[in-house]
Design an enzyme around this catalytic site. Structure first.
Site, PDB file in Angstrom:
ATOM      1  N   TRP A 104       0.734  -1.404   0.252  1.00  0.00           N
ATOM      2  CA  TRP A 104      -0.018   0.362  -0.966  1.00  0.00           C
ATOM      3  C   TRP A 104       0.939   0.930   0.008  1.00  0.00           C
ATOM      4  O   TRP A 104       0.635   2.359  -0.455  1.00  0.00           O
ATOM      5  CB  TRP A 104      -1.031  -0.330   1.101  1.00  0.00           C
ATOM      6  CG  TRP A 104      -2.032  -1.334   0.752  1.00  0.00           C
ATOM      7  CD1 TRP A 104      -2.326  -2.246   1.576  1.00  0.00           C
ATOM      8  CD2 TRP A 104      -2.600  -1.061  -0.158  1.00  0.00           C
ATOM      9  NE1 TRP A 104      -3.164  -2.390   1.646  1.00  0.00           N
ATOM     10  CE2 TRP A 104      -3.869  -2.431  -0.240  1.00  0.00           C
ATOM     11  CE3 TRP A 104      -3.532  -0.274  -0.847  1.00  0.00           C
ATOM     12  CZ2 TRP A 104      -4.805  -2.969  -0.877  1.00  0.00           C
ATOM     13  CZ3 TRP A 104      -4.613  -1.008  -1.768  1.00  0.00           C
ATOM     14  CH2 TRP A 104      -5.197  -1.534  -1.528  1.00  0.00           C
TER      15      TRP A 104
ATOM     16  N   LYS B  66     -12.099  -1.213   7.706  1.00  0.00           N
ATOM     17  CA  LYS B  66     -11.811  -2.609   8.151  1.00  0.00           C
ATOM     18  C   LYS B  66     -11.340  -1.918   9.773  1.00  0.00           C
ATOM     19  O   LYS B  66     -11.926  -3.056  10.664  1.00  0.00           O
ATOM     20  CB  LYS B  66      -9.820  -2.034   7.991  1.00  0.00           C
ATOM     21  CG  LYS B  66     -10.091  -2.597   6.792  1.00  0.00           C
ATOM     22  CD  LYS B  66      -8.327  -2.190   6.307  1.00  0.00           C
ATOM     23  CE  LYS B  66      -8.736  -1.689   4.847  1.00  0.00           C
ATOM     24  NZ  LYS B  66      -8.295  -3.276   3.540  1.00  0.00           N
TER      25      LYS B  66
ATOM     26  N   ASP C  56      -0.915   6.702   7.020  1.00  0.00           N
ATOM     27  CA  ASP C  56      -2.271   5.971   6.455  1.00  0.00           C
ATOM     28  C   ASP C  56      -2.356   5.204   7.351  1.00  0.00           C
ATOM     29  O   ASP C  56      -1.346   4.219   7.643  1.00  0.00           O
ATOM     30  CB  ASP C  56      -1.657   4.761   4.873  1.00  0.00           C
ATOM     31  CG  ASP C  56      -2.531   4.726   4.362  1.00  0.00           C
ATOM     32  OD1 ASP C  56      -3.339   4.124   4.996  1.00  0.00           O
ATOM     33  OD2 ASP C  56      -2.568   3.133   3.306  1.00  0.00           O
TER      34      ASP C  56
HETATM   35  N1  PMP Z   1      -4.334   1.466   3.103  1.00  0.00           N
HETATM   36  C1  PMP Z   1      -4.061   0.183   3.490  1.00  0.00           C
HETATM   37  C2  PMP Z   1      -3.428   0.174   4.803  1.00  0.00           C
HETATM   38  C3  PMP Z   1      -5.204  -0.281   3.523  1.00  0.00           C
HETATM   39  O1  PMP Z   1      -5.053  -1.539   3.923  1.00  0.00           O
HETATM   40  C4  PMP Z   1      -6.050  -0.037   2.342  1.00  0.00           C
HETATM   41  C5  PMP Z   1      -6.923  -1.462   1.699  1.00  0.00           C
HETATM   42  N2  PMP Z   1      -6.636  -3.017   1.780  1.00  0.00           N
HETATM   43  C6  PMP Z   1      -5.290   0.877   1.376  1.00  0.00           C
HETATM   44  C7  PMP Z   1      -4.819   1.398   1.809  1.00  0.00           C
HETATM   45  C8  PMP Z   1      -6.803   1.095   0.250  1.00  0.00           C
HETATM   46  O2  PMP Z   1      -7.753   1.473   0.659  1.00  0.00           O
HETATM   47  P1  PMP Z   1      -9.176   1.297  -0.287  1.00  0.00           P
HETATM   48  O3  PMP Z   1      -9.581   0.523  -0.577  1.00  0.00           O
HETATM   49  O4  PMP Z   1      -9.876   2.389   0.842  1.00  0.00           O
HETATM   50  O5  PMP Z   1      -9.296   2.534  -1.264  1.00  0.00           O
END
Ligand code: PMP
Length: 363
Positions: free
Chosen positions: A103, A197, A173
């Site tokens: 990510w 989450k 993040d």
């Molecule tokens: N950052 C992290 C740490 C994640 O776990 C995720 C989703 N699994 C995201 C960003 C992306 O999130 P979204 O699907 O809300 O765009």
């Protein structure tokens, strides 16, 4: 109501009391004769929910509204990757990124569209199996911010000690561990988190911004993508995601009832230990994916089977015991147990029992 042990990484399990409150509000909000899904986002019933959610968010993290502002966005954490850079970077300017997982890599890709990225540290060489600790930060005054991912959902690692930044603002993040630890949240200049989450359902992304950092945001950003405009308009520039915001507020009430983020951390540590202890008891059978035990995530526990041909059988046995969502992320394989705040301790015990029993029979 039937409840299985849902180990899904997100959207993920929510407390039953939250689901009940959401169900009631979907039928009728506050005796208004209207569903939460039908009321105006500028009416008094929703207005109270909106304001309450914002103040509860700050209170839960131990932050004051004098120092911090809250903004709600659509578009997931993925949109934040892009707008963070649009608000704070320009051609020729630099931000430092610590790359501790996939990510974080996506966040870097978006920032590079706007300005320069200095990778201050990366664990790419060990497939992001740890939090990289040796930093090559930009010289003081150069980086507009330092970006980290506090919990690496795919790889199963987590920050416990926050990095130094050479005086640059710290941006995180926090999508997969907001509210999970009693961190010093005042160390952060900007926190963003997709709700699905640890904070609620998909559809809203929370941003918490230090007011002093907000002043440094560019003024010429499209209003829908601008931190300054969203804060100035109280996240009512356009129609906000009313339902997910309502559910976030209910999750925050639930966290408060449980004793706040310190109680969450205590429980999360105990829950994760049940599973890690079971994995560690059979080192020739299970291989935890986090290479440095100090970085093991309390939220996403990742591991492999030494004999991968047993994988299907393991999942079938788990399913028979009402456990679902255990395959690892499609990019890395293996197994992943996501045990966010709302995941019950009994489910962790059930998985630990299965891990021990399976290894004894098959190892
Ligand atoms: N950052 C992290 C740490 C994640 O776990 C995720 C989703 N699994 C995201 C960003 C992306 O999130 P979204 O699907 O809300 O765009």
């Amino acid at each position: 109501m039937r409840r299985i042990y849902n180990f899904s990484a997100g959207p993920a399990i929510l407390p039953v009391s939250v689901l009940e409150e959401a169900s009631k509000a979907v039928l009728e909000l506050n005796g208004s004769g209207m569903s939460l899904l039908e009321v105006s986002h500028r009416g008094k019933d929703y207005d109270a929910i909106h304001a309450e959610t914002m103040s509860r968010l700050l209170k839960t993290l131990g932050l004051s509204s004098e120092e911090y502002a809250v903004a709600f966005f659509g578009g997931g954490a993925s949109l934040q990757f892009a707008i963070l850079a649009m608000n704070y970077l320009a051609a020729g300017e630099t931000a430092d990124y610590i790359e501790s997982g996939e990510w974080g890599v996506k966040a870097v890709q978006e920032a590079r569209r706007v300005g320069n990225v200095n990778i201050a540290a990366t664990s790419v060489d060990t497939k992001y199996d740890r939090i990289p600790k040796t930093l090559a930060l930009s010289a003081p005054g150069v980086a507009k911010y330092v970006h980290i991912t506090t919990n690496n959902t795919i790889e199963g690692t987590q920050y416990f000690d926050l990095p130094e930044t050479n005086g640059a603002p710290l941006v995180a993040d926090m999508s997969s561990d907001i509210f999970a630890l009693a961190r010093d949240y005042s160390r952060f200049d900007l926190i963003y988190a997709g709700a699905q989450k640890n904070a609620g359902p998909a559809g809203v992304t929370i941003a918490i911004i230090k007011r002093s950092f907000l002043e440094k945001a560019h003024k010429n950003v499209s209003p829908m993508l601008s931190y300054a405009v969203q804060v100035q308009k109280d996240s009512l520039y356009n129609t906000p995601p009313v339902f997910p915001i309502f559910v976030v507020n209910e999750v925050l009430k639930w966290i408060e009832e449980q004793g706040g983020v310190s109680a969450m951390e205590q429980r999360n540590r105990e829950k994760a230990a049940l599973i890690y202890d079971a994995l560690d008891a059979f080192p020739n059978f299970y291989t935890p994916a986090a290479g440095d035990p100090a970085d093991r995530s309390l939220m996403n526990i990742t591991w492999r089977l030494a004999d991968e041909s047993l994988g299907k059988e393991f999942l079938a046995e788990a399913k028979a015991k009402e456990m679902d969502g255990l395959p690892g992320h499609r990019n890395v394989g293996g197994f992943r147990a996501s045990i966010y705040n709302a995941f019950p301790r009994e489910g962790c015990q059930a998985l630990a029992d299965l891990l021990r029993d399976f290894a004894q029979r098959k190892g």
